[in-house]
Design a protein around this motif. Structure first.
Motif, short mmCIF file in Angstrom:
data_model
loop_
_atom_site.label_atom_id
_atom_site.label_comp_id
_atom_site.label_asym_id
_atom_site.label_seq_id
_atom_site.Cartn_x
_atom_site.Cartn_y
_atom_site.Cartn_z
N TRP A 436 0.80 -1.22 -0.04
CA TRP A 436 0.07 0.10 0.13
C TRP A 436 0.73 1.33 -0.23
O TRP A 436 0.64 2.14 -0.80
CB TRP A 436 -0.96 0.11 1.32
CG TRP A 436 -2.07 -0.59 1.25
CD1 TRP A 436 -3.00 -1.06 0.10
CD2 TRP A 436 -2.38 -1.89 2.24
NE1 TRP A 436 -3.86 -1.88 0.79
CE2 TRP A 436 -3.53 -2.61 1.69
CE3 TRP A 436 -1.57 -2.21 3.43
CZ2 TRP A 436 -3.85 -3.46 2.56
CZ3 TRP A 436 -2.27 -3.18 4.26
CH2 TRP A 436 -3.50 -3.94 3.75
N ASP A 437 1.95 1.24 0.87
CA ASP A 437 2.28 2.61 1.31
C ASP A 437 3.86 2.75 1.42
O ASP A 437 4.42 3.82 1.86
CB ASP A 437 1.75 3.07 2.51
CG ASP A 437 1.78 1.99 3.63
OD1 ASP A 437 2.43 0.97 3.51
OD2 ASP A 437 1.22 2.31 4.85
N ASP A 438 4.68 1.88 0.83
CA ASP A 438 5.93 1.75 0.75
C ASP A 438 6.31 2.57 -0.64
O ASP A 438 5.37 2.58 -1.45
CB ASP A 438 6.75 0.74 1.21
CG ASP A 438 6.48 -0.49 0.44
OD1 ASP A 438 6.04 -0.19 -0.94
OD2 ASP A 438 6.70 -1.72 0.69
N ARG A 439 7.63 2.80 -0.72
CA ARG A 439 8.07 3.42 -2.09
C ARG A 439 8.66 2.30 -2.95
O ARG A 439 9.16 2.65 -4.08
CB ARG A 439 8.91 4.79 -2.11
CG ARG A 439 8.55 5.43 -0.98
CD ARG A 439 7.41 6.52 -1.21
NE ARG A 439 7.34 7.04 -2.56
CZ ARG A 439 6.32 7.62 -3.20
NH1 ARG A 439 5.05 7.49 -2.72
NH2 ARG A 439 6.70 8.16 -4.23
N GLU A 463 -7.02 2.32 -0.24
CA GLU A 463 -6.20 2.45 1.04
C GLU A 463 -6.54 1.50 1.94
O GLU A 463 -7.64 0.82 1.92
CB GLU A 463 -6.76 4.01 1.31
CG GLU A 463 -8.32 4.06 1.54
CD GLU A 463 -8.74 5.37 2.41
OE1 GLU A 463 -7.93 6.22 2.50
OE2 GLU A 463 -9.79 5.51 2.47
N TYR A 467 -6.77 3.12 7.49
CA TYR A 467 -6.65 4.68 7.08
C TYR A 467 -8.08 5.36 7.25
O TYR A 467 -8.02 6.61 6.74
CB TYR A 467 -6.27 4.60 5.72
CG TYR A 467 -4.52 4.67 5.02
CD1 TYR A 467 -3.94 3.84 6.18
CD2 TYR A 467 -4.32 5.39 4.35
CE1 TYR A 467 -2.43 3.88 6.01
CE2 TYR A 467 -2.82 4.99 4.30
CZ TYR A 467 -2.00 4.60 5.06
OH TYR A 467 -0.62 4.52 4.82
N ARG A 474 -7.00 11.77 7.03
CA ARG A 474 -5.67 11.89 6.14
C ARG A 474 -5.83 13.51 5.43
O ARG A 474 -6.77 13.99 5.11
CB ARG A 474 -6.02 11.05 4.76
CG ARG A 474 -5.71 9.72 5.17
CD ARG A 474 -5.73 8.68 4.07
NE ARG A 474 -4.91 8.70 3.20
CZ ARG A 474 -4.56 8.43 1.81
NH1 ARG A 474 -5.71 7.58 1.23
NH2 ARG A 474 -3.64 8.64 0.85
N PRO A 480 -2.45 5.99 -1.43
CA PRO A 480 -0.98 5.88 -1.04
C PRO A 480 0.06 5.10 -1.65
O PRO A 480 -0.36 4.12 -2.57
CB PRO A 480 -1.20 5.47 0.30
CG PRO A 480 -2.81 4.85 0.40
CD PRO A 480 -3.35 5.02 -0.88
N GLY A 481 1.23 5.22 -1.52
CA GLY A 481 2.34 4.72 -1.78
C GLY A 481 2.42 4.83 -3.47
O GLY A 481 2.40 5.82 -3.98
N GLN A 483 0.84 3.22 -5.94
CA GLN A 483 -0.19 2.51 -6.49
C GLN A 483 -0.28 3.26 -7.90
O GLN A 483 -0.91 2.47 -8.87
CB GLN A 483 -1.48 2.32 -5.53
CG GLN A 483 -1.28 1.52 -4.23
CD GLN A 483 -2.37 1.38 -3.70
OE1 GLN A 483 -3.33 0.68 -3.87
NE2 GLN A 483 -2.54 2.11 -2.52
N HIS A 503 -11.86 1.14 -0.28
CA HIS A 503 -11.52 2.65 0.46
C HIS A 503 -12.60 2.92 1.35
O HIS A 503 -13.74 2.34 1.38
CB HIS A 503 -11.40 3.72 -0.50
CG HIS A 503 -12.34 3.83 -1.60
ND1 HIS A 503 -13.34 4.71 -1.67
CD2 HIS A 503 -13.06 2.85 -2.40
CE1 HIS A 503 -14.27 4.48 -2.65
NE2 HIS A 503 -14.21 3.49 -3.16
#
Ligand code: BGC
Length: 720
Positions: A436-439, A463, A467, A474, A480-481, A483, A503
Motif C-alpha cells: 500500500w504505502d511503501d515506495r 487505502e 486509513y 488523512r 497511498p504509496g 499504486q 476505500h
C-alpha cells in the motif's frame, strides 16, 4: 413489567447514581484480587460493581452472562446491567461500511442488514448498539466519514431511520432486537479541516438545514438512545451545550430517550477547557440532560455532592434513573437479564449461508461503477486473468468498526474470482506489484509480466482499512504509496485492465481516472467482498450503486458537495466563463470528478417525457411528477431514479440542487417504466433568516438525473 417507581423508592442516592455509570467490561475482570488496572483508572470500588448501570465492550454471550451474574450477586435490588457495543456494519458477518451501503440508495436493504446484525449481536449478549451514526459530512479527509451515510440530509435520515427500525423491531423484548443509539449529536462531521475531534463552527441555519435532520429522522423512528458528539459546537462541547441539548433536543424535539455521553466526553470537558474540574464537568453534563456517563467518573465522584449541596434535586436524579430503568424494562431485562444471549445460538448464526448471502447482495448493491469504457463486464470465457495490486489477496476488506468481524472470514478478490472461473488460470502477480504505502517498486516487473501474459487484468487498489475510521484522518486522499505508478505500468502493459477500489472515503483518483479503462468502487465490502466483486466484474451482478458522497478532483476542492448554496458568480454562467472573476479555481475545474448520485450500469437507461400533473402547487395540493425510464439494453438492471429541486429565488440563498425523491427500480431488458414522484409544499421548506422553517411562493425547478448532470427539467409555480 417492573414497578420502577417502587424500585426507585427503595434505592439509595449512591445506588441511583450507579445506574448512570458505564464502564468497559474489563472492569469486571479485576474483581478477585486487589483493585488494579481499569478499576483503579476510573476510581471504582467493589461496591460500584454492584451498583453499575451498564457496560460496554465484551467478547461473547458467555462473558456477558458471567458479568451480569457477578453484578447481580452484588446488587441488593437485582437490577440487571445493560450491555452495549458498537455494532456498526455487522457483528460477525460483515456488510459494507455505512458510506458504501448508502450508495445502494436502499433503506429496505439497510434495514435487512441491521436485522441480521441484531440477530447475531443479540444472541451474543448485546442489548444496545451505538448505531446509527448519521453525522452529516462533506469532507473526505475526516476518517469517520466511512461511518456516515453521505452528504444528503434526506438520504442519510432515511438510512439512519431504517437502521433504527431494523435493530429495534416492534418490541425490544424480542431477543432478535436491540436498542439503537443515534450518534453523534450534533455536527461531528463538520469538524474543521477534516481533523477528528476538532471544533465545529456552523451557523444555526446551516445546522438546521443540513446537519440536524438525520438525527431527527432517527429520533422519529424511535431511537431509544442518543449520544452527543465529542466536538465543540459553536464554542461548547456537545454534551454540555445548552443550545443542542436543551433548546433543540429537549424543548423542540421533546426527546424522551436515554442520553449517553461519548467515551470520556465528560473527562474531556476539562481538556477542552470549559470545566475547571471533574465536579464542574458533572454539573455541566447533567444540567444539560446527559443521563449516562461513559468511561469517566465525574458522576460517580460528584453527583451525590451536587445533590447534597442543592445544585440538583433528588427528583432530577430520579428522572434520569427512571429513563435508564425504563429502557431496561422495555428490553425485558427484569425478566431475563441476559435478553436471550446464547453462545451456541450466536455461533450457529455467525457466517451462516443466509447471512453470507445477504452481505454479498449488500456488497453488490453498494458497489459503484465509476467509469467503464466498455471493458466491463468481463467475459466468463477468459482463460488467463491476472490479479495485481495490494488488495489482490488481501483479507482486510471488512473496513474499520467491524465489531467481531474477522479478516480471516472474508472472501478475498483472488478467492472470489477463482470460484467464479474454476477452469481459468488466475495468476496473482508475485508481491502483488507493490504494497500500500511503501515506495518499493521492485515488484513492478513481475506485475508487468503477469499483465502481459493475461487476457485481462483486475487491478486491486485502495487505502488500507486502518486509513479511515475514528482517529484516522488523512491530509492527502490520493492512493497511498506507489499504486498510481503501478497502475500506469500495468495498464501500459495490458489495456484490458479493470481497477477495483477498496476505500473508506471518497479518494482523489484523478490520476487513475485519466488512464484506467474501468473503475469499480467496492468501498470496504465486508465478509463476502471477493464473491461480490467477481459477480460484478463478470456481469452476474449488474452495478447499480450511486455515490452518496462526491469524489473531488483534488483535495484542494474540499469540502465539495452537490447541494451547496449558490454564489453571486457561479462558475457555470456565460458571464463567468467570459470573465476572470468567477467562483472557480485557476488550476483545477470547479466540478468534482464524480458527483453525488453518479454510478454507471451495464444496462443503458434512457430518460424521457418529464411531466407535471399541474403547473401550480399550493399548500393544500400535491403535484405528481412523472418521467419515463427505459432500459434500452439486453441486460436486466436496476436504476436509482433521482428527483432534484431548485428554488432559484428565495429570501435566503438556496442550494443549487437538492434531492427530494429517489426510487430504485428493477428493469427487465427493454422494459420501460413511468416513474412518479409526489411533490408537496413541505418539500420546499427551508430555514429562513428569522429561524422559521417555511416555504415561499415562486418558481421551482424540478430536475431528473444526478447531481451536476441533470437530464430533464421542468418548472412549477408554488402559490402560498
Ligand atoms: C466513539 C463512539 C463509540 C464509543 C464507544 C467513541 O470513541 O466516538 O462512536 O460509540 O467510542 O465505543
Amino acid at each position: 413489567m417492573a414497578d420502577i417507581q417502587k424500585l426507585l423508592a427503595q434505592m439509595t442516592l449512591e445506588e441511583k447514581i450507579g445506574q448512570l455509570m458505564q464502564y468497559n467490561g474489563n472492569v469486571f475482570m479485576d474483581t478477585s484480587a486487589e483493585i488494579t488496572g481499569p478499576m483503579q483508572q476510573f476510581g471504582l470500588t467493589e461496591a460500584d460493581l454492584g451498583r453499575m448501570g451498564s457496560v460496554l465492550n465484551f467478547a461473547s454471550a458467555d462473558e456477558m452472562k458471567a458479568m451480569q451474574d457477578l453484578h447481580l450477586s452484588k446488587d441488593p435490588h437485582k437490577i440487571p446491567m445493560l450491555f452495549m457495543m458498537d455494532v456498526i456494519h455487522g457483528y460477525r458477518t460483515i456488510f459494507p461500511i455505512p458510506l458504501g451501503l448508502g450508495c445502494s440508495f436502499d433503506p429496505a436493504l439497510a434495514k435487512e442488514c441491521s436485522q441480521m446484525a441484531a440477530r447475531e449481536a443479540g444472541a451474543s449478549g448485546v442489548q444496545v448498539t451505538f448505531t446509527p451514526m448519521v453525522d452529516y459530512c462533506r469532507d473526505p479527509r475526516w476518517g469517520r466519514v466511512m461511518e456516515t451515510c453521505g452528504e444528503d440530509p434526506m438520504l442519510a435520515g432515511h438510512l439512519g431511520a431504517a437502521q433504527v427500525e431494523g435493530f429495534q423491531g416492534e418490541d425490544l423484548k424480542e431477543y432478535d432486537h436491540l436498542a439503537a443509539c443515534v450518534k453523534h449529536y450534533a455536527g461531528y462531521g463538520g469538524v474543521e479541516a477534516g481533523r477528528d475531534y476538532n471544533l465545529v463552527e456552523r451557523s444555526e441555519r446551516e445546522l438546521r438545514e443540513y446537519f440536524l435532520p438525520a438525527y431527527k429522522a432517527c429520533i422519529d423512528a424511535g431511537a431509544a438512545l442518543l449520544m452527543p458528539s465529542f466536538n465543540s459546537m459553536n464554542g461548547i462541547p456537545s454534551v454540555a451545550n445548552p443550545w443542542l441539548m436543551k433548546k433543540i433536543l429537549k424543548d423542540e424535539w421533546n426527546y424522551q430517550g436515554v442520553v449517553i455521553s461519548d467515551y470520556n466526553a465528560l473527562g474531556e470537558l476539562l481538556v477542552h477547557g470549559v470545566a475547571e474540574n471533574e465536579k464542574q464537568a458533572a454539573q455541566l453534563a447533567f444540567q444539560n440532560g446527559c443521563h449516562i456517563e461513559m468511561c469517566s467518573s465525574a458522576y460517580l465522584h460528584h453527583l451525590k455532592e451536587l445533590v447534597e449541596e442543592g445544585t440538583f434535586s433528588e427528583a432530577q436524579i430520579d428522572e434520569a434513573v427512571t429513563r435508564v430503568l425504563e429502557l431496561k424494562d422495555r428490553l425485558g431485562l427484569f425478566d431475563d437479564p441476559y435478553h436471550g444471549a446464547d453462545q451456541q445460538k450466536a455461533e450457529a448464526l455467525f457466517l451462516c449461508p443466509e447471512h453470507r448471502e445477504l452481505v454479498r447482495r449488500a456488497a453488490e448493491e453498494s458497489a459503484v461503477l465509476l467509469k467503464n469504457n466498455g471493458l466491463l463486464p468481463l467475459s466468463e470465457d477468459l482463460n488467463r486473468v491476472a490479479l495485481i495490486g495490494p488488495f489482490a489477496q488481501e483479507q482486510g476488506i471488512n473496513g474499520f468498526w467491524s465489531c467481531c468481524g474477522r479478516d480471516e472470514d472474508t472472501v478475498t478478490m483472488a478467492q472470489g474470482i477463482r470460484k467464479l472461473l474454476p477452469e481459468a488460470e488466475i495468476t496473482v502477480a508475485r508481491g502483488c506489484g507493490c504494497q500500500w504505502d511503501d515506495r518499493d517498486t521492485s515488484g513492478f516487473e513481475a506485475a508487468v509480466q503477469a499483465a502481459k501474459n493475461a487476457q485481462a487484468v483486475i487491478l486491486c487498489l485502495g487505502e488500507p482499512q486502518t486509513y479511515s475510521g475514528e482517529g484516522n484522518c488523512r491530509a492527502d486522499i490520493r492512493l497511498p504509496g506507489m499504486q498510481l505508478e503501478l497502475a500506469k505500468a500495468v495498464i501500459d502493459a495490458n489495456p484490458n485492465t479493470a481497477v477495483v477500489l477498496f476505500h473508506g472515503r471518497p479518494l482523489d483518483i484523478s490520476g487513475l481516472d485519466e488512464i484506467a479503462p474501468a473503475i469499480l468502487s467496492l468501498w470496504f465490502p465486508g465478509t463476502e467482498g471477493g464473491n461480490a466483486a467477481a459477480n460484478l466484474l463478470f456481469g452476474r451482478a449488474n452495478p447499480c450503486g450511486k455515490l452518496d458522497m462526491t469524489f473531488p478532483r483534488s483535495i484542494g476542492q474540499c469540502p465539495i458537495y452537490y447541494n451547496h448554496p449558490n454564489t453571486g458568480r457561479p462558475h457555470w454562467t456565460n458571464e463567468a466563463k467570459q470573465q476572470h472573476f468567477a467562483s472557480d479555481y485557476i488550476d483545477c475545474p470547479t466540478l468534482p470528478l464524480y458527483s453525488f448520485g453518479h454510478g454507471l450500469s451495464y444496462s443503458h437507461f434512457v430518460y424521457s417525457d418529464l411531466q407535471v400533473s399541474s403547473p401550480v402547487l399550493t399548500a393544500e395540493t400535491c403535484i405528481q411528477v412523472s418521467v419515463t425510464v427505459k432500459n434500452d439494453s439486453p441486460r436486466p438492471g436496476k436504476e436509482v431514479v433521482q428527483l432534484y429541486m431548485r428554488d432559484p429565488v428565495a429570501s435566503v440563498v438556496r442550494p443549487v440542487q437538492q434531492l427530494i425523491g429517489y426510487q430504485k427500480l428493477a428493469f427487465a431488458p427493454g422494459e420501460e417504466k413511468h416513474v412518479t414522484f409526489p411533490v408537496t409544499e413541505e418539500m420546499l421548506r427551508f430555514w429562513n433568516f428569522e429561524g422559521q422553517h417555511t416555504s415561499e411562493p415562486g418558481t421551482i425547478q424540478l430536475m431528473v438525473g444526478y447531481a451536476d448532470h441533470f437530464l430533464l427539467s421542468q418548472h412549477i409555480e408554488y402559490r402560498a
